[in-house]
Scaffold this motif. Structure first.
Motif, short mmCIF file in Angstrom:
data_model
loop_
_atom_site.label_atom_id
_atom_site.label_comp_id
_atom_site.label_asym_id
_atom_site.label_seq_id
_atom_site.Cartn_x
_atom_site.Cartn_y
_atom_site.Cartn_z
N PRO A 54 12.54 -68.90 -6.90
CA PRO A 54 11.93 -68.80 -5.56
C PRO A 54 12.10 -67.38 -5.00
N ALA A 55 11.07 -66.90 -4.32
CA ALA A 55 11.09 -65.53 -3.80
C ALA A 55 12.34 -65.23 -2.99
N GLU A 56 12.79 -66.20 -2.20
CA GLU A 56 13.96 -65.97 -1.35
C GLU A 56 15.25 -65.84 -2.16
N ARG A 57 15.24 -66.22 -3.44
CA ARG A 57 16.44 -66.11 -4.25
C ARG A 57 16.42 -64.89 -5.17
N MET A 58 15.27 -64.23 -5.30
CA MET A 58 15.14 -63.05 -6.17
C MET A 58 16.04 -61.90 -5.71
N SER A 59 16.33 -61.82 -4.42
CA SER A 59 17.16 -60.74 -3.89
C SER A 59 18.65 -61.11 -3.84
N GLU A 60 18.98 -62.29 -4.30
CA GLU A 60 20.35 -62.78 -4.26
C GLU A 60 21.26 -61.93 -5.16
N LEU A 61 22.39 -61.53 -4.62
CA LEU A 61 23.41 -60.81 -5.39
C LEU A 61 24.32 -61.87 -6.00
N ALA A 62 23.91 -62.39 -7.14
CA ALA A 62 24.50 -63.60 -7.70
C ALA A 62 25.73 -63.36 -8.57
N VAL A 63 26.03 -62.11 -8.90
CA VAL A 63 27.16 -61.82 -9.79
C VAL A 63 28.07 -60.78 -9.12
N PRO A 64 28.84 -61.22 -8.09
CA PRO A 64 29.72 -60.28 -7.40
C PRO A 64 30.76 -59.71 -8.36
N PRO A 65 31.18 -58.50 -8.18
CA PRO A 65 30.88 -57.59 -7.08
C PRO A 65 29.64 -56.73 -7.32
N SER A 66 28.87 -57.03 -8.35
CA SER A 66 27.69 -56.24 -8.66
C SER A 66 26.68 -56.27 -7.51
N GLY A 67 26.00 -55.17 -7.31
CA GLY A 67 24.94 -55.08 -6.32
C GLY A 67 23.57 -55.33 -6.91
N MET A 68 23.54 -55.92 -8.11
CA MET A 68 22.26 -56.18 -8.77
C MET A 68 21.68 -57.52 -8.36
N SER A 69 20.35 -57.53 -8.33
CA SER A 69 19.59 -58.75 -8.11
C SER A 69 18.36 -58.67 -9.00
N LEU A 70 17.70 -59.80 -9.20
CA LEU A 70 16.45 -59.78 -9.98
C LEU A 70 15.40 -58.93 -9.27
N HIS A 71 15.33 -59.00 -7.97
CA HIS A 71 14.40 -58.19 -7.19
C HIS A 71 14.71 -56.70 -7.38
N GLY A 72 15.98 -56.35 -7.31
CA GLY A 72 16.39 -54.96 -7.53
C GLY A 72 16.06 -54.48 -8.93
N LEU A 73 16.32 -55.33 -9.93
CA LEU A 73 15.96 -54.96 -11.31
C LEU A 73 14.46 -54.77 -11.46
N LEU A 74 13.69 -55.62 -10.83
CA LEU A 74 12.24 -55.52 -10.87
C LEU A 74 11.79 -54.17 -10.29
N ARG A 75 12.34 -53.80 -9.16
CA ARG A 75 12.00 -52.53 -8.53
C ARG A 75 12.49 -51.35 -9.39
N HIS A 76 13.69 -51.47 -9.95
CA HIS A 76 14.26 -50.42 -10.79
C HIS A 76 13.40 -50.20 -12.04
N LEU A 77 13.00 -51.28 -12.70
CA LEU A 77 12.20 -51.14 -13.92
C LEU A 77 10.81 -50.58 -13.61
N THR A 78 10.28 -50.88 -12.44
CA THR A 78 9.01 -50.26 -12.02
C THR A 78 9.18 -48.75 -11.94
N GLY A 79 10.27 -48.33 -11.32
CA GLY A 79 10.55 -46.90 -11.20
C GLY A 79 10.79 -46.23 -12.54
N ILE A 80 11.47 -46.93 -13.44
CA ILE A 80 11.73 -46.39 -14.78
C ILE A 80 10.42 -46.17 -15.52
N GLU A 81 9.52 -47.14 -15.44
CA GLU A 81 8.20 -47.00 -16.08
C GLU A 81 7.48 -45.75 -15.54
N GLN A 82 7.47 -45.63 -14.21
CA GLN A 82 6.77 -44.50 -13.58
C GLN A 82 7.44 -43.17 -13.94
N TRP A 83 8.75 -43.13 -13.82
CA TRP A 83 9.49 -41.89 -14.05
C TRP A 83 9.32 -41.37 -15.47
#
Length: 186
Positions: A54-83
């Motif tokens: 669910p969209a509302e769970r994509m931003s969840e920081l589910a593995v503390p103390p990591s600041g990663m989320s599926l939404h963050g990874l999605l945005r990061h990989l978009t940037g990696i492709e572009q960069w």
């Protein structure tokens, strides 16, 4: 008296939402075909790991103390492709980097206020641009300019780096997804 073994815990069975419709990388082919097929396989693996969350769970920081989320990874990989492919290899700096600025270099992971559906569409569009750039390159020996050093960088090297990036982050996505809803898979 014999007893039936207990079924495995639910969280250990593959339960990804939807079918696994990734194309298996070929067993034979030239270097470009194999590299691009494996990269596409990893891209689609990442898409599978996000499917059904669910969209509302994509931003969840589910593995503390990591600041990663599926939404963050999605945005990061978009940037990696572009960069790597659009900016450094193709030399196209006509669009600003998505989810990055010199003033706020970690916004891909830290500013998750954007729409997840839009982020997924941006990632898919950027992957399309990357595929076109690679398909149009004359060879894997073709070069772009690495921004941090000013030195030439071969497409072959960039594709290997992209494979490593997706493989690493697919491992992160595995953990995040399992913590979000118990789903596991390949």
């Amino acid at each position: 008296m014999t007893t039936e073994p207990a079924p495995p815990p639910q969280h250990l069975s593959p339960t990804w939402a939807g079918p696994d419709d990734r194309a298996a990388p070929p067993l034979l082919g030239d270097e470009r075909e194999l590299l691009t097929a494996f990269l596409d396989y990893h891209r689609e693996t990442f898409a599978m790991k996000c499917a059904g969350v669910p969209a509302e769970r994509m931003s969840e920081l589910a593995v503390p103390p990591s600041g990663m989320s599926l939404h963050g990874l999605l945005r990061h990989l978009t940037g990696i492709e572009q960069w790597w492919l659009e900016i450094q290899f193709a030399g196209d700096e006509s669009r600003p980097l998505m989810y990055y600025s010199d003033d706020d270099p970690d916004q891909d992971f830290e500013q998750l206020d954007g729409d997840v559906t839009e982020a997924l569409a941006r990632w898919r569009a950027q992957v399309g641009i990357s595929r076109r750039i690679v398909a149009e390159a004359p060879s894997l020996d073709a070069t772009g300019i690495q921004k941090t050093t000013g030195k030439p960088v071969a497409l072959r090297r960039i594709l290997l780096l992209m494979l490593a990036e997706y493989a690493r982050h697919n491992g992160h996505a595995d953990l995040l997804r399992e913590c979000i809803d118990g789903s596991t898979g390949h």
